[in-house]
Design an enzyme around this catalytic site. Structure first.
Site, mmCIF file in Angstrom:
data_model
loop_
_atom_site.group_PDB
_atom_site.id
_atom_site.type_symbol
_atom_site.label_atom_id
_atom_site.label_comp_id
_atom_site.label_asym_id
_atom_site.label_seq_id
_atom_site.Cartn_x
_atom_site.Cartn_y
_atom_site.Cartn_z
ATOM 1 N N CYS A 2 0.740 -1.180 0.062
ATOM 2 C CA CYS A 2 -0.022 -0.002 0.060
ATOM 3 C C CYS A 2 1.026 1.235 0.098
ATOM 4 O O CYS A 2 1.894 1.400 0.662
ATOM 5 C CB CYS A 2 -1.052 0.026 1.307
ATOM 6 S SG CYS A 2 -1.890 -1.127 1.375
ATOM 7 N N ARG A 27 4.301 -0.454 -4.565
ATOM 8 C CA ARG A 27 3.864 -0.795 -3.236
ATOM 9 C C ARG A 27 2.629 -1.527 -3.349
ATOM 10 O O ARG A 27 2.306 -2.110 -2.119
ATOM 11 C CB ARG A 27 3.790 0.496 -2.193
ATOM 12 C CG ARG A 27 5.071 1.283 -2.250
ATOM 13 C CD ARG A 27 4.797 2.580 -1.285
ATOM 14 N NE ARG A 27 4.569 1.923 0.047
ATOM 15 C CZ ARG A 27 5.379 1.765 1.109
ATOM 16 N NH1 ARG A 27 6.839 1.973 0.806
ATOM 17 N NH2 ARG A 27 5.094 1.410 2.186
ATOM 18 N N TRP A 75 -2.638 -3.025 -1.599
ATOM 19 C CA TRP A 75 -2.196 -4.238 -1.689
ATOM 20 C C TRP A 75 -2.970 -4.942 -0.632
ATOM 21 O O TRP A 75 -2.796 -4.562 0.630
ATOM 22 C CB TRP A 75 -0.624 -4.478 -1.144
ATOM 23 C CG TRP A 75 -0.236 -5.896 -1.441
ATOM 24 C CD1 TRP A 75 0.398 -6.355 -2.577
ATOM 25 C CD2 TRP A 75 0.039 -6.772 -0.194
ATOM 26 N NE1 TRP A 75 0.617 -7.991 -2.128
ATOM 27 C CE2 TRP A 75 0.521 -8.037 -1.098
ATOM 28 C CE3 TRP A 75 -0.258 -6.867 0.991
ATOM 29 C CZ2 TRP A 75 1.011 -9.127 -0.289
ATOM 30 C CZ3 TRP A 75 -0.071 -7.892 1.791
ATOM 31 C CH2 TRP A 75 0.766 -9.054 1.049
ATOM 32 N N ASN A 101 -1.854 2.630 5.415
ATOM 33 C CA ASN A 101 -0.793 1.599 4.914
ATOM 34 C C ASN A 101 -0.509 0.527 6.307
ATOM 35 O O ASN A 101 -0.202 1.255 7.363
ATOM 36 C CB ASN A 101 0.382 2.293 4.447
ATOM 37 C CG ASN A 101 1.427 1.121 4.206
ATOM 38 O OD1 ASN A 101 1.284 0.040 4.107
ATOM 39 N ND2 ASN A 101 2.729 1.401 4.361
ATOM 40 N N GLY A 102 -0.717 -0.583 6.447
ATOM 41 C CA GLY A 102 -0.427 -1.367 7.401
ATOM 42 C C GLY A 102 -1.716 -2.371 7.883
ATOM 43 O O GLY A 102 -2.621 -2.592 6.925
ATOM 44 N N GLU A 483 18.308 -17.445 -6.466
ATOM 45 C CA GLU A 483 18.024 -16.087 -6.914
ATOM 46 C C GLU A 483 17.441 -16.208 -8.150
ATOM 47 O O GLU A 483 16.357 -15.740 -8.723
ATOM 48 C CB GLU A 483 19.069 -15.224 -6.713
ATOM 49 C CG GLU A 483 18.793 -13.813 -7.047
ATOM 50 C CD GLU A 483 17.560 -13.058 -6.455
ATOM 51 O OE1 GLU A 483 16.992 -13.489 -5.428
ATOM 52 O OE2 GLU A 483 17.057 -12.020 -6.950
ATOM 53 N N LYS A 487 13.686 -15.100 -9.386
ATOM 54 C CA LYS A 487 13.337 -14.070 -10.319
ATOM 55 C C LYS A 487 12.393 -14.679 -11.319
ATOM 56 O O LYS A 487 11.392 -14.113 -11.567
ATOM 57 C CB LYS A 487 14.619 -13.470 -11.166
ATOM 58 C CG LYS A 487 15.652 -12.667 -10.430
ATOM 59 C CD LYS A 487 15.082 -11.373 -10.073
ATOM 60 C CE LYS A 487 14.362 -11.128 -8.904
ATOM 61 N NZ LYS A 487 15.186 -10.766 -7.669
ATOM 62 N N GLU A 490 8.740 -15.025 -9.776
ATOM 63 C CA GLU A 490 7.969 -14.027 -9.355
ATOM 64 C C GLU A 490 7.578 -13.059 -10.578
ATOM 65 O O GLU A 490 6.380 -12.531 -10.599
ATOM 66 C CB GLU A 490 8.611 -13.052 -8.385
ATOM 67 C CG GLU A 490 9.788 -12.537 -8.707
ATOM 68 C CD GLU A 490 10.494 -11.725 -7.755
ATOM 69 O OE1 GLU A 490 9.511 -11.053 -6.742
ATOM 70 O OE2 GLU A 490 11.743 -11.569 -7.691
ATOM 71 N N HIS A 506 19.728 -36.676 -4.841
ATOM 72 C CA HIS A 506 19.066 -37.109 -3.350
ATOM 73 C C HIS A 506 17.469 -37.095 -3.654
ATOM 74 O O HIS A 506 16.849 -37.004 -2.644
ATOM 75 C CB HIS A 506 19.556 -36.146 -2.076
ATOM 76 C CG HIS A 506 21.036 -36.540 -1.987
ATOM 77 N ND1 HIS A 506 21.595 -37.689 -1.610
ATOM 78 C CD2 HIS A 506 22.042 -35.682 -2.145
ATOM 79 C CE1 HIS A 506 22.725 -37.780 -1.398
ATOM 80 N NE2 HIS A 506 23.293 -36.439 -1.986
ATOM 81 N N LYS A 605 6.312 -4.223 -3.642
ATOM 82 C CA LYS A 605 7.824 -3.981 -3.575
ATOM 83 C C LYS A 605 8.160 -4.105 -1.940
ATOM 84 O O LYS A 605 9.154 -4.621 -1.658
ATOM 85 C CB LYS A 605 8.338 -2.565 -3.912
ATOM 86 C CG LYS A 605 9.701 -2.392 -4.036
ATOM 87 C CD LYS A 605 10.477 -3.049 -5.212
ATOM 88 C CE LYS A 605 11.932 -2.621 -4.997
ATOM 89 N NZ LYS A 605 12.666 -3.860 -5.632
HETATM 90 C C1 F6R Z 1 12.457 -10.132 -5.065
HETATM 91 C C2 F6R Z 1 12.318 -9.355 -3.961
HETATM 92 C C3 F6R Z 1 11.956 -9.625 -2.451
HETATM 93 C C4 F6R Z 1 12.488 -8.864 -1.601
HETATM 94 C C5 F6R Z 1 12.104 -9.025 -0.221
HETATM 95 C C6 F6R Z 1 12.621 -8.521 0.795
HETATM 96 O O1 F6R Z 1 12.683 -9.873 -6.391
HETATM 97 O O2 F6R Z 1 12.208 -8.268 -4.178
HETATM 98 O O3 F6R Z 1 11.980 -11.275 -2.163
HETATM 99 O O4 F6R Z 1 13.935 -8.987 -1.572
HETATM 100 O O5 F6R Z 1 10.783 -8.832 0.001
HETATM 101 O O6 F6R Z 1 12.776 -7.079 0.679
HETATM 102 P P1 F6R Z 1 13.976 -6.032 1.170
HETATM 103 O O7 F6R Z 1 15.205 -6.417 0.659
HETATM 104 O O8 F6R Z 1 13.403 -4.562 0.844
HETATM 105 O O9 F6R Z 1 13.915 -6.398 2.644
#
Ligand code: F6R
Length: 610
Positions: A2, A27, A75, A101-102, A483, A487, A490, A506, A605
């Site tokens: 949010c 957000r 969100w 937001n929250g 990672e 990527k 997501e 395994h 984000k």
């Molecule tokens: C994936 C991604 C998330 C963040 C996670 C932590 O691409 O961006 O997995 O890495 O939400 O976020 P931060 O680094 O802001 O604590």
């Protein structure tokens, strides 16, 4: 999680607020809404769907002009995604409109009380409780400030709020508790927002709010109070971002722009943290004190930052001889902490606002442990609450999928491990200088990897119809595999899983058939031979191997259907170089599958909920 924005000034509020929302869309983007204050009262327009839907509705059916309003991009936490649950939420008699937001933890109990008093609720959200509580308390006390303070003290949970009050057309109220809120100071106008990016087009002068603070924002004044109503003096800071940082420029998506910014980010950190082929982080005696003589390091982080932490474990153990554990913040923060004062907790976060990681930090502090933060966003909660901060200087990262922030985290951890190893006498002057001279070529090397863009896009074209993908890596590149898989899943919604290559036999080997793309990260390293063997196990069972390998590597090339060649770099730098083609692969698979990689469904984000 949010984004909220509030404006009072001389400009057209609708335009300021919708532009602000677009900057905050990362957000959350499942619905959006706006409330303006007019002489006739508060008017609201809200829509399920991306901000685009709201803007189209405002274009088709314009609202009357106003110079004061609040807005929200959502969100969803409580209540499904629909117009009614979108914010703002107006109180029963229309006195207050609130964006939030929250999460309000005690909203059911408060709702029950309000319902008993005759309040009727239109939405399923926790936020509507806030607007009605404000109205109830205002009617009870007849005093606005008193009503606001009583309300915020009755709420339990996390909340950043922007509030409109029907009876005052020169006032937006902001509240912060456990969710970020920044106040931007203009000339005859002021703005509040979840993130400075929404403020940047108007002013660079900002005040960061702390938890349990309220602000009364007017056109020509801004007054801060604590939750007891005592006035507080706040420091004004100057934003050192450029507006272009938050723009896509010539790129179709932020994700691609940010992948392409990586050489610059690497160069910035070399500039910040290296002098004459030596890292200078530990020249700061406070950091040196924090790091030396530690018997144990615990890294806590989430998602991509957690993967950077896994690379950090490898680096700190291998080079600096420090035992490291890496924990998901969401697990770390809700468990008994068994540690003594020789344990250092390291919190890694791009945003510095991830609720789980903040919880982890506070959990550590409560047990008297020191916390070192590795953070991208200055003035974030994690940066402010830690004992020491190393900034990763990646600039504003807007794309929901973290790319440049990850590379910067790994780079900083690499510098730290090398410098610590040197200070502890585990590597010589020459070894350190040799490594750093190589690190200085990384911006150019990553640039070269980016020139493989079209080749990676071609490979994406071969796999985008698959339903599953597997990523394998070993040693320092096991986190690269994790990672790469994160990527891909997501941003493209293709199921993808990362495994330690040696674990294949395994169990996961059973998944391999001639439909499964298996992306093997195996640049030249101490575990190269072992990973070649794992790749043979995949290839001989028909798996479609796509390999990320060092230029000139014929053995891996022979068993790979597609190859991505990266320049030869010392093993310690391979995570930085080999993640780049995987980011591009995820990007192009998303595009081919018709997904907007900047706004994957269900994600946001900055994850400010627990
Ligand atoms: C994936 C991604 C998330 C963040 C996670 C932590 O691409 O961006 O997995 O890495 O939400 O976020 P931060 O680094 O802001 O604590």
């Amino acid at each position: 999680m949010c984004g909220i924005v509030g404006y009072v000034g001389h400009k057209d509020a609708e335009s300021v607020l919708t532009v602000g929302l677009q900057k905050l869309e990362y957000r959350g983007y499942d619905s959006a809404g706006i409330a303006l204050l007019l002489p006739s009262g508060i008017i609201v327009r809200k829509k399920a769907g991306k901000i685009r839907e709201l803007i189209s509705s405002l274009e088709e059916d314009p609202l009357p002009k106003s110079t004061i309003g609040i807005a929200h991009t959502r969100w969803a936490t409580h209540g499904g995604v629909c117009d009614v649950n979108a914010h703002p939420h107006v109180s029963q008699d229309g006195l207050f409109a609130v964006v939030h937001n929250g999460i309000i933890d005690n909203f059911s109990a408060l709702k029950e009380v309000l319902e008993e008093e005759g309040y009727e609720f239109r939405s399923e959200t926790d936020t509507e409780v806030i607007s009605n509580l404000l109205e109830r308390n205002y009617k009870l006390l007849g005093d606005l400030k008193g009503a606001v303070l009583k309300t915020v003290r009755e709420l339990k949970g996390s909340f950043a709020l922007a509030v409109l009050f029907r009876e005052d057309d020169d006032l937006v109220i902001g509240v912060r508790k456990d969710s970020p809120l920044v106040v931007g100071l203009g000339e005859g106008e002021n703005i509040i927002a979840s993130d400075p990016v929404a403020i940047l087009p108007h002013t660079k002068r900002v005040v960061y709010m702390e938890d349990e603070e309220v602000v009364f924002v007017r056109r020509n004044s801004v007054d801060f109070y604590d939750f007891e109503g005592n006035p507080i003096q706040k420091e004004v800071k100057i934003l050192d971002y450029n507006e272009e940082d938050a723009e896509k420029g010539p790129y179709p998506h932020f994700m691609l722009k940010e992948i392409y910014e990586q050489p610059r980010v690497l160069a910035v950190n070399l500039d910040m943290y290296v002098r004459d082929n030596r890292p200078v982080l530990l020249k700061d005696l406070n950091l040196r004190r924090l790091l030396l003589n530690r018997s144990r390091v615990v890294i806590e982080a989430a998602g991509t930052s957690y993967h950077a932490g896994l690379v950090g474990k490898y680096l700190l153990e291998t080079y600096a001889g420090v035992p490291v554990e890496v924990e998901y913040s969401s697990e770390f923060s809700h468990r008994r902490l068994v540690a003594d004062s020789k344990t250092l907790v390291v919190a890694i976060s791009q945003s510095g606002e991830t609720a789980d990681t903040i919880d982890g930090l506070r959990h550590a502090k409560k047990h008297g442990l020191d916390v070192l933060a590795i953070v991208n966003r200055p003035e974030s909660t994690i940066a402010r609450e830690s004992d020491y901060v190393i900034y990763t200087n990646a600039g504003i990262e807007v794309g929901v999928a973290s790319t440049k922030a990850y590379i910067a985290q790994v780079q900083v951890l690499t510098l730290l491990a090398l410098e610590l190893a040197h200070v502890k006498g585990l590597i010589t002057d020459d070894e350190l200088e040799y490594m750093i001279s190589h690190m200085k070529s990384l911006p150019r090397i990553v640039e070269k990897v980016l020139s493989l863009d079209a080749h990676v896009e071609h490979i994406a074209g071969k796999i985008f119809r698959s339903t599953n993908a597997m990523f394998l890596g070993r040693g320092i590149n096991y986190p690269t595999a994790l990672e790469g898989a994160l990527k891909l899943k997501e941003v493209s919604y293709m199921h993808a899983i990362g495994y330690a290559a040696g674990e294949m036999k395994h169990g996961p080997l059973a998944l391999v058939d001639d439909n499964l793309p298996v992306i093997v990260v195996n640049p030249k390293s101490s575990v190269y031979e072992l990973t070649v063997s794992s790749t043979h196990e995949v290839a001989s069972r028909g798996g479609r191997v796509i390999s990320v390998i060092t230029e000139g590597d014929r053995r891996m090339a022979e068993i790979s259907e597609y190859k991505i060649h990266i320049p030869d770099v010392p093993e310690i730098f391979t995570p930085i170089v080999s993640i780049v083609p995987l980011q591009l692969l995820a990007y192009y698979v998303a595009i081919l599958r018709g997904v907007d990689p900047d706004k994957p469904r269900n994600l946001a984000k900055s994850v400010t909920v627990r």
